[in-house]
Design a protein around this motif. Structure first.
Motif, PDB file in Angstrom:
ATOM      1  N   LEU A  54       0.831  -1.196   0.000  1.00  0.00           N
ATOM      2  CA  LEU A  54       0.000   0.000   0.000  1.00  0.00           C
ATOM      3  C   LEU A  54       0.871   1.253   0.000  1.00  0.00           C
ATOM      4  CD1 LEU A  54      -3.032   0.810   0.176  1.00  0.00           C
ATOM      5  CD2 LEU A  54      -2.696   1.027   2.650  1.00  0.00           C
ATOM      6  N   GLY A  55       0.499   2.226  -0.814  1.00  0.00           N
ATOM      7  CA  GLY A  55       1.245   3.467  -0.892  1.00  0.00           C
ATOM      8  C   GLY A  55       1.130   4.292   0.382  1.00  0.00           C
ATOM      9  N   GLY A  56       2.092   5.176   0.588  1.00  0.00           N
ATOM     10  CA  GLY A  56       2.078   6.041   1.754  1.00  0.00           C
ATOM     11  C   GLY A  56       0.886   6.983   1.739  1.00  0.00           C
ATOM     12  N   ASP A  57       0.354   7.299   2.920  1.00  0.00           N
ATOM     13  CA  ASP A  57      -0.809   8.180   3.069  1.00  0.00           C
ATOM     14  C   ASP A  57      -2.073   7.602   2.452  1.00  0.00           C
ATOM     15  OD1 ASP A  57       0.650  10.164   4.437  1.00  0.00           O
ATOM     16  OD2 ASP A  57       1.341  11.046   2.550  1.00  0.00           O
ATOM     17  N   LEU A  58      -2.093   6.291   2.217  1.00  0.00           N
ATOM     18  CA  LEU A  58      -3.292   5.616   1.733  1.00  0.00           C
ATOM     19  C   LEU A  58      -3.798   4.653   2.804  1.00  0.00           C
ATOM     20  CD1 LEU A  58      -2.317   4.677  -1.957  1.00  0.00           C
ATOM     21  CD2 LEU A  58      -3.665   6.648  -1.199  1.00  0.00           C
ATOM     22  N   VAL A  59      -5.106   4.438   2.805  1.00  0.00           N
ATOM     23  CA  VAL A  59      -5.710   3.442   3.689  1.00  0.00           C
ATOM     24  C   VAL A  59      -6.611   2.535   2.862  1.00  0.00           C
ATOM     25  CG1 VAL A  59      -5.617   4.870   5.774  1.00  0.00           C
ATOM     26  CG2 VAL A  59      -7.619   4.984   4.274  1.00  0.00           C
ATOM     27  N   VAL A  60      -6.775   1.304   3.311  1.00  0.00           N
ATOM     28  CA  VAL A  60      -7.657   0.357   2.644  1.00  0.00           C
ATOM     29  C   VAL A  60      -9.099   0.649   3.043  1.00  0.00           C
ATOM     30  CG1 VAL A  60      -8.283  -2.074   2.378  1.00  0.00           C
ATOM     31  CG2 VAL A  60      -5.867  -1.404   2.535  1.00  0.00           C
ATOM     32  N   GLU A  61      -9.973   0.713   2.059  1.00  0.00           N
ATOM     33  CA  GLU A  61     -11.378   1.015   2.286  1.00  0.00           C
ATOM     34  C   GLU A  61     -12.273  -0.219   2.177  1.00  0.00           C
ATOM     35  OE1 GLU A  61     -13.314   4.698   2.067  1.00  0.00           O
ATOM     36  OE2 GLU A  61     -11.897   4.297   3.690  1.00  0.00           O
ATOM     37  N   ALA A  62     -11.859  -1.216   1.394  1.00  0.00           N
ATOM     38  CA  ALA A  62     -12.670  -2.425   1.213  1.00  0.00           C
ATOM     39  C   ALA A  62     -11.780  -3.570   0.766  1.00  0.00           C
ATOM     40  CB  ALA A  62     -13.783  -2.187   0.182  1.00  0.00           C
ATOM     41  N   ARG A  63     -12.221  -4.771   1.089  1.00  0.00           N
ATOM     42  CA  ARG A  63     -11.501  -5.987   0.695  1.00  0.00           C
ATOM     43  C   ARG A  63     -12.481  -7.003   0.128  1.00  0.00           C
ATOM     44  NH1 ARG A  63      -6.268  -6.356   2.633  1.00  0.00           N
ATOM     45  NH2 ARG A  63      -5.684  -4.834   4.248  1.00  0.00           N
ATOM     46  N   ALA A  64     -11.939  -7.918  -0.696  1.00  0.00           N
ATOM     47  CA  ALA A  64     -12.733  -9.031  -1.187  1.00  0.00           C
ATOM     48  C   ALA A  64     -13.046  -9.963  -0.019  1.00  0.00           C
ATOM     49  CB  ALA A  64     -11.980  -9.787  -2.275  1.00  0.00           C
ATOM     50  N   THR A  65     -14.295 -10.372   0.079  1.00  0.00           N
ATOM     51  CA  THR A  65     -14.732 -11.170   1.222  1.00  0.00           C
ATOM     52  C   THR A  65     -14.003 -12.505   1.299  1.00  0.00           C
ATOM     53  OG1 THR A  65     -16.919 -10.157   1.059  1.00  0.00           O
ATOM     54  CG2 THR A  65     -16.753 -12.162   2.370  1.00  0.00           C
ATOM     55  N   GLU A  66     -13.794 -13.155   0.170  1.00  0.00           N
ATOM     56  CA  GLU A  66     -13.255 -14.521   0.172  1.00  0.00           C
ATOM     57  C   GLU A  66     -11.756 -14.595   0.421  1.00  0.00           C
ATOM     58  OE1 GLU A  66     -15.721 -17.517  -2.444  1.00  0.00           O
ATOM     59  OE2 GLU A  66     -15.047 -15.827  -3.679  1.00  0.00           O
ATOM     60  N   ASP A  67     -10.982 -13.658  -0.103  1.00  0.00           N
ATOM     61  CA  ASP A  67      -9.521 -13.793   0.015  1.00  0.00           C
ATOM     62  C   ASP A  67      -8.829 -12.562   0.593  1.00  0.00           C
ATOM     63  OD1 ASP A  67      -9.626 -11.995  -2.079  1.00  0.00           O
ATOM     64  OD2 ASP A  67      -8.995 -13.418  -3.619  1.00  0.00           O
ATOM     65  N   GLY A  68      -9.579 -11.528   0.948  1.00  0.00           N
ATOM     66  CA  GLY A  68      -8.987 -10.346   1.565  1.00  0.00           C
ATOM     67  C   GLY A  68      -8.250  -9.416   0.615  1.00  0.00           C
ATOM     68  N   MET A  69      -8.355  -9.642  -0.693  1.00  0.00           N
ATOM     69  CA  MET A  69      -7.689  -8.773  -1.664  1.00  0.00           C
ATOM     70  C   MET A  69      -8.171  -7.335  -1.517  1.00  0.00           C
ATOM     71  SD  MET A  69      -5.446  -9.094  -4.130  1.00  0.00           S
ATOM     72  CE  MET A  69      -5.614 -10.849  -4.512  1.00  0.00           C
ATOM     73  N   VAL A  70      -7.263  -6.377  -1.609  1.00  0.00           N
ATOM     74  CA  VAL A  70      -7.641  -4.969  -1.522  1.00  0.00           C
ATOM     75  C   VAL A  70      -8.542  -4.603  -2.701  1.00  0.00           C
ATOM     76  CG1 VAL A  70      -6.798  -2.597  -1.576  1.00  0.00           C
ATOM     77  CG2 VAL A  70      -5.550  -4.327  -0.267  1.00  0.00           C
ATOM     78  N   GLU A  71      -9.706  -4.046  -2.402  1.00  0.00           N
ATOM     79  CA  GLU A  71     -10.680  -3.700  -3.438  1.00  0.00           C
ATOM     80  C   GLU A  71     -10.977  -2.210  -3.511  1.00  0.00           C
ATOM     81  OE1 GLU A  71     -12.408  -5.500  -5.767  1.00  0.00           O
ATOM     82  OE2 GLU A  71     -11.231  -7.300  -5.350  1.00  0.00           O
ATOM     83  N   ALA A  72     -10.553  -1.451  -2.502  1.00  0.00           N
ATOM     84  CA  ALA A  72     -10.755   0.001  -2.534  1.00  0.00           C
ATOM     85  C   ALA A  72      -9.748   0.665  -1.608  1.00  0.00           C
ATOM     86  CB  ALA A  72     -12.178   0.364  -2.125  1.00  0.00           C
ATOM     87  N   ILE A  73      -9.293   1.848  -2.019  1.00  0.00           N
ATOM     88  CA  ILE A  73      -8.328   2.615  -1.226  1.00  0.00           C
ATOM     89  C   ILE A  73      -8.727   4.081  -1.250  1.00  0.00           C
ATOM     90  CG2 ILE A  73      -6.380   1.047  -1.647  1.00  0.00           C
ATOM     91  CD1 ILE A  73      -5.423   2.945  -3.850  1.00  0.00           C
TER      92      ILE A  73
END
Length: 246
Positions: free
Chosen positions: A184-203
């Motif tokens: 994940l890039g600096g000053d970014l936060v994860v907003e959503a993940r894929a339910t099944e595998d936790g893949m980052v889906e929104a930042i």
């Protein structure tokens, strides 16, 4: 398209395109959608006459659509396969645009590739190919189903998406990507993940300015009521654009 198929009739020409659904998604909310031609350093345009600054001054917000892979060289890697080399010219121009909009406090929304580009612009990296590098991950792209391939996502606690989608903790979305956020890039936060595998889906970027990316395609969701609506996301983006324009 640096090498368009011969049957299109544009031999030895470079084509720049805007996918219709994303334009209509924006226009359906009362906003004008304008395509920005790429202005590379090798373009036959004097940069003193037309600059990125001119476009940023004229527009209220930036939406970066999907398309070709982000080049691994944009985040300090070499392509694992030739077909994953991406489009470095587009990367450089979109990052220049992103920097311009950030400098003026104008909102930015990245869709699919656009989400990945935001992560790279903030110093992050990508999985060049999910299936190759993460054997335990679920399929995030299906060549046969294309935009009919769906999976569920969940919003992170305290996310801006959770605020925009009042009463929802996630939903079902399209999935048409073989690359994804790794570091994940600096000053970014994860907003959503894929339910099944936790893949980052929104930042999103921290701070007051609206800078966000989603890995799915909300512009394709309007015709399928079973998918997460794109309305709250676009309304949130445009609210920030209006506020910045005051």
């Amino acid at each position: 398209m640096h090498k368009p198929p011969a049957e299109l009739g544009f031999r030895n020409k470079t084509l720049q395109y805007l996918e219709q659904a994303i334009a209509h998604w924006i226009m359906a909310h009362g906003a004008m959608a304008l395509m920005l031609p790429t202005l590379g350093f090798d373009a036959e345009v004097d940069r003193r006459r037309v600059t990125v600054r001119h476009y940023v001054d004229a527009l209220d917000g930036l939406v970066m659509q999907g398309g070709a892979d982000v080049s691994p060289t944009s985040y300090g890697q070499q392509p694992m396969r030739p077909e994953w080399s991406g489009d470095i010219a587009r990367d450089r121009y979109e990052m220049e645009l992103l920097e311009g909009f950030l400098a003026q406090g104008k909102p930015v929304l990245g869709i699919c590739r656009g989400c990945q580009l935001i992560n790279v612009a903030y110093g992050g990296s990508l999985y060049q190919d999910i299936a190759t590098q993460l054997a335990e991950a679920k399929a995030h792209v299906d060549a046969e189903l294309y935009d009919q391939h769906h999976h569920d996502i969940v919003f992170e606690p305290g996310s801006r998406l959770g605020e925009l989608y009042t009463g929802y903790n996630g939903g079902r979305v399209t999935s048409i990507h073989h690359q994804a956020v790794d570091r994940l890039g600096g000053d970014l936060v994860v907003e959503a993940r894929a339910t099944e595998d936790g893949m980052v889906e929104a930042i999103r970027a921290t701070g007051s300015c609206f800078v966000a990316g989603v890995q799915w395609h909300p512009e394709f969701h309007a015709i399928n009521p079973e998918l997460l609506s794109g309305e709250p996301l676009m309304n949130g983006f445009l609210d920030c654009a209006r506020a910045a324009a005051r």
